[in-house]
Scaffold this active site. Sequence first.
Site, PDB file in Angstrom:
ATOM      1  N   ASN A 130       0.813  -1.145  -0.114  1.00 43.54           N
ATOM      2  CA  ASN A 130      -0.041   0.140  -0.069  1.00 43.54           C
ATOM      3  C   ASN A 130       0.943   1.474  -0.179  1.00 43.54           C
ATOM      4  O   ASN A 130       0.545   2.168  -0.548  1.00 43.54           O
ATOM      5  CB  ASN A 130      -1.015  -0.089   1.292  1.00 43.54           C
ATOM      6  CG  ASN A 130      -0.418   0.045   2.408  1.00 43.54           C
ATOM      7  OD1 ASN A 130       0.732  -0.603   2.527  1.00 43.54           O
ATOM      8  ND2 ASN A 130      -1.208   0.295   3.748  1.00 43.54           N
ATOM      9  N   LYS A 153      11.562  -8.621   1.618  1.00 48.30           N
ATOM     10  CA  LYS A 153      10.636  -9.638   1.001  1.00 48.30           C
ATOM     11  C   LYS A 153       9.506  -8.740   0.657  1.00 48.30           C
ATOM     12  O   LYS A 153       8.841  -8.330   1.670  1.00 48.30           O
ATOM     13  CB  LYS A 153      10.272 -10.869   1.813  1.00 48.30           C
ATOM     14  CG  LYS A 153       9.420 -11.558   1.275  1.00 48.30           C
ATOM     15  CD  LYS A 153       7.778 -11.164   1.485  1.00 48.30           C
ATOM     16  CE  LYS A 153       7.092 -12.022   0.293  1.00 48.30           C
ATOM     17  NZ  LYS A 153       6.016 -11.390   0.184  1.00 48.30           N
ATOM     18  N   ALA A 155       5.811  -7.206  -1.198  1.00 44.44           N
ATOM     19  CA  ALA A 155       4.562  -7.819  -1.614  1.00 44.44           C
ATOM     20  C   ALA A 155       4.918  -8.282  -3.085  1.00 44.44           C
ATOM     21  O   ALA A 155       5.496  -7.397  -3.997  1.00 44.44           O
ATOM     22  CB  ALA A 155       3.258  -6.906  -1.628  1.00 44.44           C
ATOM     23  N   SER A 156       3.951  -9.238  -3.740  1.00 42.55           N
ATOM     24  CA  SER A 156       3.927  -9.719  -4.877  1.00 42.55           C
ATOM     25  C   SER A 156       3.521  -8.533  -5.835  1.00 42.55           C
ATOM     26  O   SER A 156       4.081  -8.416  -7.046  1.00 42.55           O
ATOM     27  CB  SER A 156       3.133 -11.020  -4.981  1.00 42.55           C
ATOM     28  OG  SER A 156       3.515 -11.988  -4.258  1.00 42.55           O
ATOM     29  N   GLY A 205       1.691  -5.220   7.989  1.00 40.97           N
ATOM     30  CA  GLY A 205       0.945  -6.196   7.170  1.00 40.97           C
ATOM     31  C   GLY A 205      -0.225  -6.450   8.047  1.00 40.97           C
ATOM     32  O   GLY A 205      -0.629  -5.759   9.006  1.00 40.97           O
ATOM     33  N   GLU A 227       4.038  -3.947  12.666  1.00 35.65           N
ATOM     34  CA  GLU A 227       3.084  -3.072  12.515  1.00 35.65           C
ATOM     35  C   GLU A 227       1.914  -3.545  11.545  1.00 35.65           C
ATOM     36  O   GLU A 227       2.069  -3.727  10.616  1.00 35.65           O
ATOM     37  CB  GLU A 227       3.842  -1.809  11.678  1.00 35.65           C
ATOM     38  CG  GLU A 227       5.177  -1.261  12.162  1.00 35.65           C
ATOM     39  CD  GLU A 227       4.902  -0.534  13.620  1.00 35.65           C
ATOM     40  OE1 GLU A 227       3.731  -0.173  13.809  1.00 35.65           O
ATOM     41  OE2 GLU A 227       5.909  -0.097  14.246  1.00 35.65           O
ATOM     42  N   LEU A 228       0.818  -3.809  12.316  1.00 34.58           N
ATOM     43  CA  LEU A 228      -0.349  -4.402  11.703  1.00 34.58           C
ATOM     44  C   LEU A 228      -1.441  -3.414  11.523  1.00 34.58           C
ATOM     45  O   LEU A 228      -1.418  -2.441  11.360  1.00 34.58           O
ATOM     46  CB  LEU A 228      -0.744  -5.527  12.801  1.00 34.58           C
ATOM     47  CG  LEU A 228       0.499  -6.647  13.176  1.00 34.58           C
ATOM     48  CD1 LEU A 228       0.153  -7.526  13.916  1.00 34.58           C
ATOM     49  CD2 LEU A 228       1.186  -7.062  11.798  1.00 34.58           C
ATOM     50  N   CYS A 261      -3.142   1.692   6.904  1.00 37.54           N
ATOM     51  CA  CYS A 261      -3.491   0.991   8.210  1.00 37.54           C
ATOM     52  C   CYS A 261      -3.928   2.237   9.037  1.00 37.54           C
ATOM     53  O   CYS A 261      -4.695   1.954  10.160  1.00 37.54           O
ATOM     54  CB  CYS A 261      -2.226   0.277   8.957  1.00 37.54           C
ATOM     55  SG  CYS A 261      -0.569   1.203   8.742  1.00 37.54           S
TER      56      CYS A 261
END
Length: 451
Positions: A130, A153, A155-156, A205, A227-228, A261
């Site tokens: 995002n 790593k 995001a796709s 995520g 960080e969710l 978020c």
Amino acid sequence: MFTSINPATGEAGGSHAIHDDAEIERRVALAADTFKTWRASPMEARTKLLSAITDAFDANKQRLAETATREMGKTLKSAIAEVEKCVAGFRYYAKNGPACLEPVAVTDAPGDARAIWLPTGIVLAIMPWNFPYWQVVRFLAPTIMAGNVGLLKHASLTQGCAALIEEMVRAAGAPEGLFQNLAIKSDKVNGLIADKRIVAATLTGSEGAGSKVAEAAGKHLKKVVLELGGSDPFIVMPSADLDEAAKVAVKARIQNAGQSCICAKRMIVHADVYDAFAEKFAAAMDAVTIGDPMTEVDMGPLSSEEQRNTVLDQIERAKAAGASLRGGESVDLPGAWMNPGILTDVPRDHDIAREELFGPIAMLFRATDIDDAIALANDIPYGLGSSVWTNDAGERERFERDVEAGMTAVNQMLASSPEAPFGGVKLSGHGRELGPWGLHEFMNLKAVLAK
């Protein structure tokens, strides 16, 4: 192969090869070897590199922004603003980082006692789509300043953005292996966390992803920052400037098509001003322009058709529970389009009232008084951010103290800042990014005691 899909058109974009096990091992080994020298690098070398990366991001602002817009749909204007925030983040650590790492005298201890900050090793970052640059920079800038090294790593959806970040760092003169992108799927993460050469992990995520990473890190006694998600309250009291509050509420709800978020997601309004605010807010939401994100519009598509459909399913569940919807329709165009909308009369005790709506849909609640507003704000499993609107000093003190969140903005939209700590409580995670707090998260605070 990772292939990006432009959510504004539904058309395929760039493709990126997935790294196999041999390439993953090569990159991890290179990172471990680079750490041996970077950990002892002088502060001048670290600040010089951060300044050079700052310049690289600034010089390539348009290219970086256009890639983000094509890959995940945010407006070009907001993508440029994101790159500019990255520039500010790198600049902050280049300027302030050395002072944050100065040894601290331990007073009243016998002899010569000091606390010193030391690097620890390879930090693995698992990052979302995002804010494909800013999320990474929040980990990367302090990693470099600390004398650590980083593996990403991403995001796709945003592998093009990931590759560009690595390109910017290398073009700025970073040692090979200081920062590398791992073009991998999520099933490789547990193995990386288990690797003894990787000392810590940071994830931005979902709650589910955070739980899996925390479990893997706990098994191997690795430090982790999470960080969710969040379902941030936006509380409006009678003393607030209603015109300003309604205008900012719209911006806070539709920024990044509501996929943030710390977007304001639940508008909690005192009964005395509920009707007046609701009218102003609805009119402003109706006026939001959507369209080609490369043009001057307020909102582009969502990041993917899958994400759009998830939001539409949540809307249907809310309506089935008795809520009313204004706007919020799917738009019959190729891509991931929908209109912003407002849900009212959502039952407080229904699960949907406590979920995170990751799209441009606001939930509007009526509060009888400040106690009711605070109770409603806290009646969720999350505790990331919050925004409160009041010109009463006593109310402000109550909100700052009693709203269960890692961050509270007063009479303004909540936004992250390089200087201030970023993070949440409850199921919104733990640990902090940004400022000196983020710099210290993955460092060894060593006590030095000498006679």
